[in-house]
Design a protein around this motif. Structure first.
Motif, PDB file in Angstrom:
ATOM      1  N   HIS A   6       0.845  -1.198   0.000  1.00  0.00           N
ATOM      2  CA  HIS A   6       0.000   0.000   0.000  1.00  0.00           C
ATOM      3  C   HIS A   6       0.873   1.238   0.000  1.00  0.00           C
ATOM      4  CE1 HIS A   6       0.852   0.205   4.345  1.00  0.00           C
ATOM      5  NE2 HIS A   6       0.575  -1.084   4.346  1.00  0.00           N
ATOM      6  N   ARG A   7       1.850   1.236  -0.890  1.00  0.00           N
ATOM      7  CA  ARG A   7       2.762   2.362  -0.950  1.00  0.00           C
ATOM      8  C   ARG A   7       2.100   3.568  -1.592  1.00  0.00           C
ATOM      9  NH1 ARG A   7       7.636  -1.196  -3.520  1.00  0.00           N
ATOM     10  NH2 ARG A   7       8.222  -2.330  -1.655  1.00  0.00           N
ATOM     11  N   ALA A   8       2.423   4.736  -1.057  1.00  0.00           N
ATOM     12  CA  ALA A   8       1.989   5.985  -1.656  1.00  0.00           C
ATOM     13  C   ALA A   8       3.166   6.944  -1.616  1.00  0.00           C
ATOM     14  CB  ALA A   8       0.793   6.571  -0.900  1.00  0.00           C
ATOM     15  N   THR A   9       3.506   7.534  -2.752  1.00  0.00           N
ATOM     16  CA  THR A   9       4.615   8.472  -2.770  1.00  0.00           C
ATOM     17  C   THR A   9       4.181   9.785  -2.157  1.00  0.00           C
ATOM     18  OG1 THR A   9       3.995   9.244  -4.968  1.00  0.00           O
ATOM     19  CG2 THR A   9       5.559   7.424  -4.842  1.00  0.00           C
ATOM     20  N   GLY A  10       5.200  10.605  -1.774  1.00  0.00           N
ATOM     21  CA  GLY A  10       4.918  11.905  -1.188  1.00  0.00           C
ATOM     22  C   GLY A  10       5.471  12.002   0.213  1.00  0.00           C
ATOM     23  N   HIS A  11       5.222  13.137   0.865  1.00  0.00           N
ATOM     24  CA  HIS A  11       5.747  13.361   2.193  1.00  0.00           C
ATOM     25  C   HIS A  11       5.040  12.452   3.192  1.00  0.00           C
ATOM     26  CE1 HIS A  11       8.499  16.665   1.428  1.00  0.00           C
ATOM     27  NE2 HIS A  11       7.625  17.133   0.574  1.00  0.00           N
ATOM     28  N   ALA A  12       5.847  11.893   4.079  1.00  0.00           N
ATOM     29  CA  ALA A  12       5.319  10.986   5.089  1.00  0.00           C
ATOM     30  C   ALA A  12       4.695  11.784   6.226  1.00  0.00           C
ATOM     31  CB  ALA A  12       6.447  10.117   5.614  1.00  0.00           C
ATOM     32  N   SER A  13       3.846  11.153   7.000  1.00  0.00           N
ATOM     33  CA  SER A  13       3.292  11.806   8.182  1.00  0.00           C
ATOM     34  C   SER A  13       3.696  11.005   9.403  1.00  0.00           C
ATOM     35  CB  SER A  13       1.769  11.936   8.042  1.00  0.00           C
ATOM     36  OG  SER A  13       1.178  10.675   7.733  1.00  0.00           O
ATOM     37  N   LEU A  14       2.846  10.085   9.823  1.00  0.00           N
ATOM     38  CA  LEU A  14       3.162   9.251  10.971  1.00  0.00           C
ATOM     39  C   LEU A  14       3.496   7.844  10.501  1.00  0.00           C
ATOM     40  CD1 LEU A  14       3.085   9.275  14.161  1.00  0.00           C
ATOM     41  CD2 LEU A  14       0.840   8.195  13.914  1.00  0.00           C
ATOM     42  N   PRO A  15       4.645   7.296  10.893  1.00  0.00           N
ATOM     43  CA  PRO A  15       4.955   5.925  10.478  1.00  0.00           C
ATOM     44  C   PRO A  15       4.025   4.936  11.161  1.00  0.00           C
ATOM     45  CG  PRO A  15       6.560   6.701  12.086  1.00  0.00           C
ATOM     46  CD  PRO A  15       5.684   7.875  11.743  1.00  0.00           C
ATOM     47  N   GLY A  16       3.555   3.974  10.407  1.00  0.00           N
ATOM     48  CA  GLY A  16       2.724   2.940  11.009  1.00  0.00           C
ATOM     49  C   GLY A  16       3.555   1.918  11.766  1.00  0.00           C
ATOM     50  N   HIS A  17       4.808   1.748  11.341  1.00  0.00           N
ATOM     51  CA  HIS A  17       5.683   0.731  11.928  1.00  0.00           C
ATOM     52  C   HIS A  17       7.075   1.320  12.101  1.00  0.00           C
ATOM     53  CE1 HIS A  17       7.449  -3.636  11.570  1.00  0.00           C
ATOM     54  NE2 HIS A  17       7.805  -3.022  12.679  1.00  0.00           N
ATOM     55  N   VAL A  18       7.515   1.396  13.348  1.00  0.00           N
ATOM     56  CA  VAL A  18       8.857   1.873  13.673  1.00  0.00           C
ATOM     57  C   VAL A  18       9.682   0.695  14.168  1.00  0.00           C
ATOM     58  CG1 VAL A  18      10.232   3.414  15.121  1.00  0.00           C
ATOM     59  CG2 VAL A  18       7.993   4.164  14.303  1.00  0.00           C
ATOM     60  N   ALA A  19      10.820   0.467  13.550  1.00  0.00           N
ATOM     61  CA  ALA A  19      11.742  -0.591  13.972  1.00  0.00           C
ATOM     62  C   ALA A  19      12.992   0.069  14.543  1.00  0.00           C
ATOM     63  CB  ALA A  19      12.098  -1.491  12.794  1.00  0.00           C
ATOM     64  N   ILE A  20      13.477  -0.457  15.662  1.00  0.00           N
ATOM     65  CA  ILE A  20      14.578   0.205  16.366  1.00  0.00           C
ATOM     66  C   ILE A  20      15.698  -0.784  16.666  1.00  0.00           C
ATOM     67  CG2 ILE A  20      15.248   1.572  18.370  1.00  0.00           C
ATOM     68  CD1 ILE A  20      12.350   2.440  18.683  1.00  0.00           C
ATOM     69  N   ILE A  21      16.915  -0.396  16.281  1.00  0.00           N
ATOM     70  CA  ILE A  21      18.123  -1.113  16.668  1.00  0.00           C
ATOM     71  C   ILE A  21      18.625  -0.440  17.939  1.00  0.00           C
ATOM     72  CG2 ILE A  21      20.453  -1.806  15.970  1.00  0.00           C
ATOM     73  CD1 ILE A  21      19.493  -1.428  13.036  1.00  0.00           C
ATOM     74  N   MET A  22      18.467  -1.112  19.054  1.00  0.00           N
ATOM     75  CA  MET A  22      18.745  -0.526  20.365  1.00  0.00           C
ATOM     76  C   MET A  22      20.231  -0.702  20.683  1.00  0.00           C
ATOM     77  SD  MET A  22      15.377  -1.943  22.385  1.00  0.00           S
ATOM     78  CE  MET A  22      15.911  -3.655  22.197  1.00  0.00           C
ATOM     79  N   ASP A  23      21.019   0.298  20.383  1.00  0.00           N
ATOM     80  CA  ASP A  23      22.471   0.178  20.503  1.00  0.00           C
ATOM     81  C   ASP A  23      22.993   1.148  21.559  1.00  0.00           C
ATOM     82  OD1 ASP A  23      25.004  -0.721  19.931  1.00  0.00           O
ATOM     83  OD2 ASP A  23      25.277   0.568  18.179  1.00  0.00           O
ATOM     84  N   GLY A  24      24.033   0.719  22.267  1.00  0.00           N
ATOM     85  CA  GLY A  24      24.736   1.635  23.166  1.00  0.00           C
ATOM     86  C   GLY A  24      24.642   1.321  24.639  1.00  0.00           C
TER      87      GLY A  24
END
Length: 245
Positions: A6-24
């Protein structure tokens, strides 16, 4: 459903899915003269802050790179500390997450963990299955290359059994054989602590994700940092390979 459906080009608003590499975690502890376990405990606190931030901002999916397949190569004492911390949170924090409306899922080779942790993970998935405010995915003993390889093996075996034709395999079919089948692709991948690489995390799934790298070590990550990465994402133009308008 894959995010690529369900891709749509253009400026993003709120990400539906955030993935995080928890480093440090280790560097955070070292700079304070603290044992490594203190860094991992502080990192677990950052997870709780991140979950609350995601819920309050309306992000539907968060995937955390909690334990990579390469982490098994670390010193036995550190592996024991990490698995012990995981065991504690699975036993004592799942009820709290469930009250907050969090649905827990796990991806990775859980069979490498002690049996009691495997059982606690399955119990956590069952207990939280009906929750809908946030899907929190923990990547445990996970590696992106291994994920791709096991998907290829599964599809090759299906072809060998005559269940499908090799020529019928497309990107959607392949995505359905990955450990993340049924999950949306990440819109945003964040890595903390100044490193700028994916480190074998969601390699297939992150093909069109926006990447943000922060200098902040993971134990210091809080709602302000979460808002920062959301604001960076909102200014990105997502084209999925298309030319700019």
């Amino acid at each position: 459903m894959s995010g690529s459906d369900h891709r749509a080009t253009g400026h993003a608003s709120l990400p539906g899915h955030v993935a995080i590499i928890m480093d440090g975690n280790g560097r955070w502890a070292s700079t304070r003269g603290l044992p490594l376990l203190a860094g991992h405990r502080a990192g677990a606190d950052a997870v709780q802050r991140t979950v609350r931030a995601a819920i309050s901002r309306g992000v539907g999916w968060v995937t955390l790179y909690a334990f990579s397949s390469e982490n098994w190569r670390r010193a036995p004492g550190e592996v024991a500390d990490l698995t012990g911390l995981l065991r504690y949170y699975l036993r004592h924090k799942v009820a709290e997450l469930s009250r907050e409306g969090v649905c827990l899922r796990f991806i990775g080779d859980l069979a490498r963990f002690p049996v009691d942790i495997q059982e606690e993970a399955r119990r956590a998935e069952t207990v939280t299955a009906a929750n809908t405010r946030l899907v929190l995915v923990l990547a445990l003993s996970y590696g992106g290359r291994a994920d791709i390889v096991q998907a290829a093996i599964r599809l090759a075996q299906a072809v060998g059994r005559g269940e499908r034709a090799a020529t019928d395999i497309d990107e959607a079919t392949f995505a359905g054989a990955l450990l993340t089948a049924g999950m949306p692709d990440p819109d945003l991948v964040v890595r903390t602590s100044g490193e700028c690489r994916l480190s074998n995390f969601l390699l297939w799934q992150s093909a069109y994700a926006e990447l943000v790298f922060l200098d902040t070590p993971w134990p210091d990550f809080d709602e302000t940092h979460f808002d920062t990465v959301l604001n960076i994402y909102s200014r990105r133009e997502r084209r999925f390979g298309a030319r700019p308008a």
